[in-house]
Design a protein around this motif. Sequence first.
Motif, PDB file in Angstrom:
ATOM      1  N   ASN A 153       0.844  -1.195   0.000  1.00 55.64           N
ATOM      2  CA  ASN A 153       0.000   0.000   0.000  1.00 55.64           C
ATOM      3  C   ASN A 153       0.877   1.241   0.000  1.00 55.64           C
ATOM      4  N   TYR A 154       0.486   2.224  -0.799  1.00 57.84           N
ATOM      5  CA  TYR A 154       1.346   3.380  -1.031  1.00 57.84           C
ATOM      6  C   TYR A 154       0.624   4.675  -0.656  1.00 57.84           C
ATOM      7  N   ASP A 155       1.219   5.379   0.313  1.00 54.06           N
ATOM      8  CA  ASP A 155       0.658   6.638   0.796  1.00 54.06           C
ATOM      9  C   ASP A 155       0.889   7.729  -0.245  1.00 54.06           C
ATOM     10  N   ARG A 156      -0.190   8.296  -0.759  1.00 54.21           N
ATOM     11  CA  ARG A 156      -0.103   9.368  -1.756  1.00 54.21           C
ATOM     12  C   ARG A 156      -0.436  10.734  -1.158  1.00 54.21           C
ATOM     13  N   GLY A 157      -0.370  10.831   0.166  1.00 54.60           N
ATOM     14  CA  GLY A 157      -0.582  12.128   0.811  1.00 54.60           C
ATOM     15  C   GLY A 157      -2.043  12.416   1.091  1.00 54.60           C
ATOM     16  N   LEU A 158      -2.373  13.697   1.195  1.00 55.71           N
ATOM     17  CA  LEU A 158      -3.723  14.131   1.525  1.00 55.71           C
ATOM     18  C   LEU A 158      -4.386  14.783   0.319  1.00 55.71           C
ATOM     19  N   ILE A 159      -5.643  14.457   0.110  1.00 57.33           N
ATOM     20  CA  ILE A 159      -6.399  15.139  -0.938  1.00 57.33           C
ATOM     21  C   ILE A 159      -7.276  16.237  -0.341  1.00 57.33           C
ATOM     22  N   SER A 160      -7.398  16.242   0.993  1.00 56.10           N
ATOM     23  CA  SER A 160      -8.116  17.304   1.695  1.00 56.10           C
ATOM     24  C   SER A 160      -7.447  17.516   3.042  1.00 56.10           C
ATOM     25  N   ASN A 161      -7.186  18.780   3.382  1.00 53.20           N
ATOM     26  CA  ASN A 161      -6.497  19.086   4.637  1.00 53.20           C
ATOM     27  C   ASN A 161      -6.874  20.503   5.053  1.00 53.20           C
ATOM     28  N   THR A 162      -7.888  20.638   5.910  1.00 54.21           N
ATOM     29  CA  THR A 162      -8.375  21.952   6.305  1.00 54.21           C
ATOM     30  C   THR A 162      -8.564  22.039   7.812  1.00 54.21           C
ATOM     31  N   GLN A 163      -8.463  23.249   8.342  1.00 50.51           N
ATOM     32  CA  GLN A 163      -8.781  23.499   9.735  1.00 50.51           C
ATOM     33  C   GLN A 163      -9.282  24.931   9.869  1.00 50.51           C
ATOM     34  N   THR A 164     -10.239  25.112  10.750  1.00 46.01           N
ATOM     35  CA  THR A 164     -10.800  26.439  10.999  1.00 46.01           C
ATOM     36  C   THR A 164     -11.035  26.631  12.483  1.00 46.01           C
ATOM     37  N   GLY A 165     -10.959  27.888  12.931  1.00 44.37           N
ATOM     38  CA  GLY A 165     -11.338  28.216  14.300  1.00 44.37           C
ATOM     39  C   GLY A 165     -10.246  28.099  15.345  1.00 44.37           C
ATOM     40  N   LYS A 166      -8.975  28.108  14.948  1.00 45.53           N
ATOM     41  CA  LYS A 166      -7.902  28.043  15.955  1.00 45.53           C
ATOM     42  C   LYS A 166      -7.992  29.266  16.865  1.00 45.53           C
ATOM     43  N   GLY A 167      -7.915  29.019  18.171  1.00 48.96           N
ATOM     44  CA  GLY A 167      -7.969  30.112  19.139  1.00 48.96           C
ATOM     45  C   GLY A 167      -9.378  30.564  19.477  1.00 48.96           C
ATOM     46  N   THR A 168     -10.374  29.874  18.935  1.00 46.58           N
ATOM     47  CA  THR A 168     -11.762  30.209  19.240  1.00 46.58           C
ATOM     48  C   THR A 168     -12.404  29.063  20.014  1.00 46.58           C
ATOM     49  N   ALA A 169     -13.697  29.185  20.287  1.00 43.99           N
ATOM     50  CA  ALA A 169     -14.399  28.134  21.024  1.00 43.99           C
ATOM     51  C   ALA A 169     -14.936  27.051  20.100  1.00 43.99           C
TER      52      ALA A 169
END
Length: 214
Positions: A153-169
Amino acid sequence: MLAVAFTVVAGLLAGLAGISAAKSRSGLPTEVVRALDNLKRTGEISAKDRAVLLKHRSIAAQVIDPSKTRIVDESTGDAGAGLSPLAGGALTAGAAAAGKAGCHRADRYISYRTVLGSKAFDWHKVLHYCWSKTGKVTIKERRYYLKNNDGTNYDRGLISNTQTGKGTAHYASTMQGKVENCVLKYGCIMVKNPYIRIVVNGKKGLPYQIWMRK
């Protein structure tokens, strides 16, 4: 006359050789090739094709069986932050109401297994986060990794990588991977796209919610 007969025989032998070659792709038995072709086309393994692969265990050991995928939780409380292990991997409403700060390390993974039932690989997502007394969320660690890869099996990385709201509730983190499952002498037969989304609600008493897709 002999020359004609020789030519006919030679033609027949060549034809038989061609048929023989058509029955085997890179040395794999015809029935195995057919089963792998079906899996590659449909993404599923029929009972008939599973029986074929099980007769050829060295091949079956390389093929991911979609029906045997499992979701696992390895989350832990962060004792260093004064928080005991969390039941079910989530901060209780009582702790949130008390306004206590703390941390939690979420480690969820999707476990893919072969036709033989052995592990093909585990796709992990880690989110180590903390919340303040006011519910503000900060991130200490955020990553993905493969574990127990059997080598096909071969890791081809990420096709989606998101984050929102750092430092918030309200913080959300989404990762979706791409891993190719391949068979020796045949090639790659399927792509797996493990998906894990974690949402932290620091003020609502439900700071740890997860959506996962195989």
